[in-house]
Design a protein around this motif. Structure first.
Motif, mmCIF file in Angstrom:
data_model
loop_
_atom_site.group_PDB
_atom_site.id
_atom_site.type_symbol
_atom_site.label_atom_id
_atom_site.label_comp_id
_atom_site.label_asym_id
_atom_site.label_seq_id
_atom_site.Cartn_x
_atom_site.Cartn_y
_atom_site.Cartn_z
ATOM 1 N N LYS A 233 84.155 -18.810 39.897
ATOM 2 C CA LYS A 233 84.809 -18.587 41.181
ATOM 3 C C LYS A 233 84.739 -17.117 41.584
ATOM 4 C CE LYS A 233 89.067 -19.485 43.744
ATOM 5 N NZ LYS A 233 90.458 -20.014 43.677
ATOM 6 N N ILE A 234 84.896 -16.225 40.622
ATOM 7 C CA ILE A 234 84.828 -14.782 40.904
ATOM 8 C C ILE A 234 83.438 -14.409 41.433
ATOM 9 C CG2 ILE A 234 84.820 -12.502 39.815
ATOM 10 C CD1 ILE A 234 87.054 -13.577 37.939
ATOM 11 N N ILE A 235 82.394 -14.949 40.801
ATOM 12 C CA ILE A 235 81.024 -14.625 41.208
ATOM 13 C C ILE A 235 80.709 -15.182 42.598
ATOM 14 C CG2 ILE A 235 78.580 -15.028 40.685
ATOM 15 C CD1 ILE A 235 79.418 -14.992 37.691
ATOM 16 N N THR A 236 81.042 -16.459 42.833
ATOM 17 C CA THR A 236 80.731 -17.055 44.142
ATOM 18 C C THR A 236 81.537 -16.400 45.255
ATOM 19 O OG1 THR A 236 82.339 -18.832 43.701
ATOM 20 C CG2 THR A 236 80.033 -19.287 43.206
ATOM 21 N N THR A 237 82.771 -16.010 44.966
ATOM 22 C CA THR A 237 83.584 -15.309 45.966
ATOM 23 C C THR A 237 82.995 -13.936 46.257
ATOM 24 O OG1 THR A 237 85.569 -16.472 45.179
ATOM 25 C CG2 THR A 237 85.919 -14.551 46.576
ATOM 26 N N GLY A 238 82.466 -13.277 45.213
ATOM 27 C CA GLY A 238 81.791 -11.991 45.415
ATOM 28 C C GLY A 238 80.572 -12.139 46.303
ATOM 29 N N TYR A 239 79.808 -13.200 46.086
ATOM 30 C CA TYR A 239 78.645 -13.482 46.935
ATOM 31 C C TYR A 239 79.057 -13.603 48.395
ATOM 32 C CZ TYR A 239 74.324 -14.215 44.306
ATOM 33 O OH TYR A 239 73.170 -14.023 43.619
ATOM 34 N N LEU B 208 76.236 -13.067 51.134
ATOM 35 C CA LEU B 208 75.016 -13.493 50.452
ATOM 36 C C LEU B 208 75.045 -14.995 50.170
ATOM 37 C CD1 LEU B 208 74.686 -10.658 47.774
ATOM 38 C CD2 LEU B 208 73.485 -10.812 49.959
ATOM 39 N N GLU B 209 73.876 -15.571 50.016
ATOM 40 C CA GLU B 209 73.732 -16.945 49.565
ATOM 41 C C GLU B 209 72.409 -17.047 48.813
ATOM 42 O OE1 GLU B 209 73.943 -19.102 53.240
ATOM 43 O OE2 GLU B 209 71.824 -18.779 53.716
ATOM 44 N N TYR B 210 72.087 -18.224 48.288
ATOM 45 C CA TYR B 210 70.832 -18.332 47.548
ATOM 46 C C TYR B 210 70.146 -19.663 47.821
ATOM 47 C CZ TYR B 210 74.255 -20.278 44.221
ATOM 48 O OH TYR B 210 75.283 -20.975 43.643
ATOM 49 N N PHE B 211 68.829 -19.655 47.623
ATOM 50 C CA PHE B 211 68.036 -20.875 47.692
ATOM 51 C C PHE B 211 67.246 -20.996 46.393
ATOM 52 C CE2 PHE B 211 65.148 -17.626 49.282
ATOM 53 C CZ PHE B 211 63.909 -17.978 48.742
ATOM 54 N N PHE B 212 66.717 -22.192 46.140
ATOM 55 C CA PHE B 212 65.990 -22.443 44.899
ATOM 56 C C PHE B 212 64.518 -22.722 45.168
ATOM 57 C CE2 PHE B 212 70.342 -23.986 44.137
ATOM 58 C CZ PHE B 212 70.678 -23.262 43.014
ATOM 59 N N ASN C 193 99.090 -6.702 53.996
ATOM 60 C CA ASN C 193 98.270 -5.493 53.995
ATOM 61 C C ASN C 193 96.758 -5.725 54.068
ATOM 62 O OD1 ASN C 193 100.325 -3.161 53.366
ATOM 63 N ND2 ASN C 193 100.863 -4.833 51.979
ATOM 64 N N ASP C 194 96.304 -6.912 53.701
ATOM 65 C CA ASP C 194 94.874 -7.210 53.732
ATOM 66 C C ASP C 194 94.696 -8.696 54.053
ATOM 67 O OD1 ASP C 194 92.150 -7.106 53.529
ATOM 68 O OD2 ASP C 194 92.085 -6.282 51.492
ATOM 69 N N PRO C 195 95.183 -9.121 55.230
ATOM 70 C CA PRO C 195 95.196 -10.551 55.571
ATOM 71 C C PRO C 195 93.809 -11.182 55.502
ATOM 72 C CG PRO C 195 95.591 -9.173 57.525
ATOM 73 C CD PRO C 195 95.687 -8.283 56.342
ATOM 74 N N GLY C 196 93.754 -12.352 54.879
ATOM 75 C CA GLY C 196 92.484 -13.074 54.752
ATOM 76 C C GLY C 196 91.714 -12.767 53.489
ATOM 77 N N ALA C 197 92.125 -11.741 52.752
ATOM 78 C CA ALA C 197 91.410 -11.376 51.518
ATOM 79 C C ALA C 197 91.638 -12.434 50.435
ATOM 80 C CB ALA C 197 91.875 -10.008 51.021
ATOM 81 N N SER C 198 90.652 -12.580 49.560
ATOM 82 C CA SER C 198 90.736 -13.571 48.482
ATOM 83 C C SER C 198 91.546 -13.039 47.310
ATOM 84 C CB SER C 198 89.332 -13.939 47.994
ATOM 85 O OG SER C 198 88.594 -14.569 49.017
ATOM 86 N N PRO D 53 68.710 -17.723 37.031
ATOM 87 C CA PRO D 53 69.863 -17.857 37.931
ATOM 88 C C PRO D 53 69.988 -16.686 38.892
ATOM 89 C CG PRO D 53 70.579 -17.029 35.814
ATOM 90 C CD PRO D 53 69.103 -17.298 35.682
ATOM 91 N N ALA D 54 70.777 -16.888 39.937
ATOM 92 C CA ALA D 54 71.163 -15.764 40.799
ATOM 93 C C ALA D 54 72.169 -14.921 40.016
ATOM 94 C CB ALA D 54 71.788 -16.286 42.083
ATOM 95 N N PHE D 55 72.287 -13.648 40.342
ATOM 96 C CA PHE D 55 73.248 -12.811 39.629
ATOM 97 C C PHE D 55 73.931 -11.849 40.587
ATOM 98 C CE2 PHE D 55 69.326 -10.424 39.642
ATOM 99 C CZ PHE D 55 69.722 -9.119 39.851
ATOM 100 N N LEU D 56 75.114 -11.436 40.179
ATOM 101 C CA LEU D 56 75.891 -10.458 40.935
ATOM 102 C C LEU D 56 76.064 -9.244 40.042
ATOM 103 C CD1 LEU D 56 77.521 -10.274 43.672
ATOM 104 C CD2 LEU D 56 79.528 -10.890 42.343
#
Length: 320
Positions: free
Chosen positions: A215-221, A226-230, A175-180, A7-10
């Motif tokens: 969700k935490i991992i994909t949001t971190g990506y 970043l993104e991934y391919f297989f 204070n941080d508009p648009g942040a997740s 797998p991809a990893f963060l």
């Protein structure tokens, strides 16, 4: 059903919480701030649960106050860093007449004014290409994207309620508009982690709330752009991490530099198509299996088979 799945990893580094005055060395502030400086983005964990057995350095739970303290400490640390840089640059640029260093000095002065006079973080301004290069060189903490993780009790996470959620949303919007913002429960996640697969699935179904880790991992990506391919075969399916916007040859180079040097084409199918249709043969039959050239921009989740000239990456001596 490949023999191996990679797998991809963060890579996430757990850094202890900061206290007020950390930029001046309070607690273990300077050490922790240097660790933050080495990261590419930040997960800011805010506690909103009450627990007498888990003490809070400020005496009570108030995540909005904590957010103010932490972001101010990060700003002050960058301000302190730039002051030290100016002391060095002024010797060479201002008094020494170093013309090559003048653009960097001007860029840092502009960033410093944003931090010290406007009291704003570096990521909240528009920068030109040269200024971005300067920011990247100096790894300013306030230039890094932040994802806010709201750590709730298991009970609150399951019922999706907590008195601080709306207040934190209001604070972030201001204070941080648009942040997740991602609510989660460390208590709930630890329970799931310790369970066998079948028991975990049953507990999630009973609770009616999934783990937030995906969700935490994909949001971190996404925050890191970043993104991934297989790549797929009978022996292995592997996810490769690339920067968003990478073209096919650069993606091939992640597997091996010779793949990029000798790139011929990429045969591409979308994961969504593969999942919907069930097999590569069906994807081909539907006309959704494409041959792409070197200008193709790889998309998140692409399944790719690269064709390349095996001799292109070799020197003349090696070819003989």
């Amino acid at each position: 059903k490949p023999a191996s799945k990679v797998p991809a990893f963060l890579h996430v580094v757990d850094i202890a919480g900061l206290v007020k005055g950390a930029h001046e060395g309070q607690g273990l502030g300077n050490a922790f701030l240097s660790h933050i400086k080495a990261c590419d983005a930040l997960f800011h964990v805010s506690r909103v649960f009450e627990d007498e057995d888990v003490t809070h350095v400020e005496g009570d739970v108030n995540p909005v106050r904590d957010l103010d303290i932490i972001l101010e400490e990060l700003r002050l640390k960058d301000e302190e860093y730039l002051q030290a840089r100016f002391a060095s640059l002024e010797k060479t640029v201002i008094r020494g007449g170093d013309k090559k260093g003048k653009p960097e000095y001007d860029d840092l002065m502009k960033i410093y004014k944003l931090l010290s006079e406007e009291k704003r973080h570096a990521r909240f301004s528009e920068w030109n290409v040269r200024e971005i290069e300067t920011l990247n060189k100096h790894l300013l903490i306030t230039a890094k994207p932040i994802i806010y993780l709201i750590n709730m009790s298991e009970k609150d996470y399951i019922r999706k309620k907590n008195k601080w959620l709306v207040k934190i949303k209001e604070w972030v919007d201001k204070n941080d508009p648009g942040a997740s913002i991602i609510p989660f429960s460390g208590e709930y996640e630890m329970k799931l982690l310790d369970m066998p697969d079948d028991e975990r699935a049953a507990y999630v179904e009973k609770s009616k709330v999934p783990s937030a880790l995906g969700k935490i991992i994909t949001t971190g990506y996404k925050a890191l752009n970043l993104e991934y391919f297989f790549t797929c075969g009978k022996d292995e399916v592997k996810a490769w991490t690339i920067t968003k916007g990478s073209k096919a040859p650069q993606a091939a180079g992640k597997i091996h530099t010779d793949f990029e040097k000798g790139f011929i084409m990429a045969e591409v199918q979308k994961y969504s198509d593969f999942r919907e249709l069930g097999s590569e043969a069906e994807v081909k039959a539907a006309g959704k299996y494409r041959q792409q050239g070197r200008n193709y921009v790889v998309e998140d989740g692409d399944i790719i088979f690269f064709k390349f000239n095996a001799g292109a990456g070799l020197s003349d001596k090696k070819k003989k």
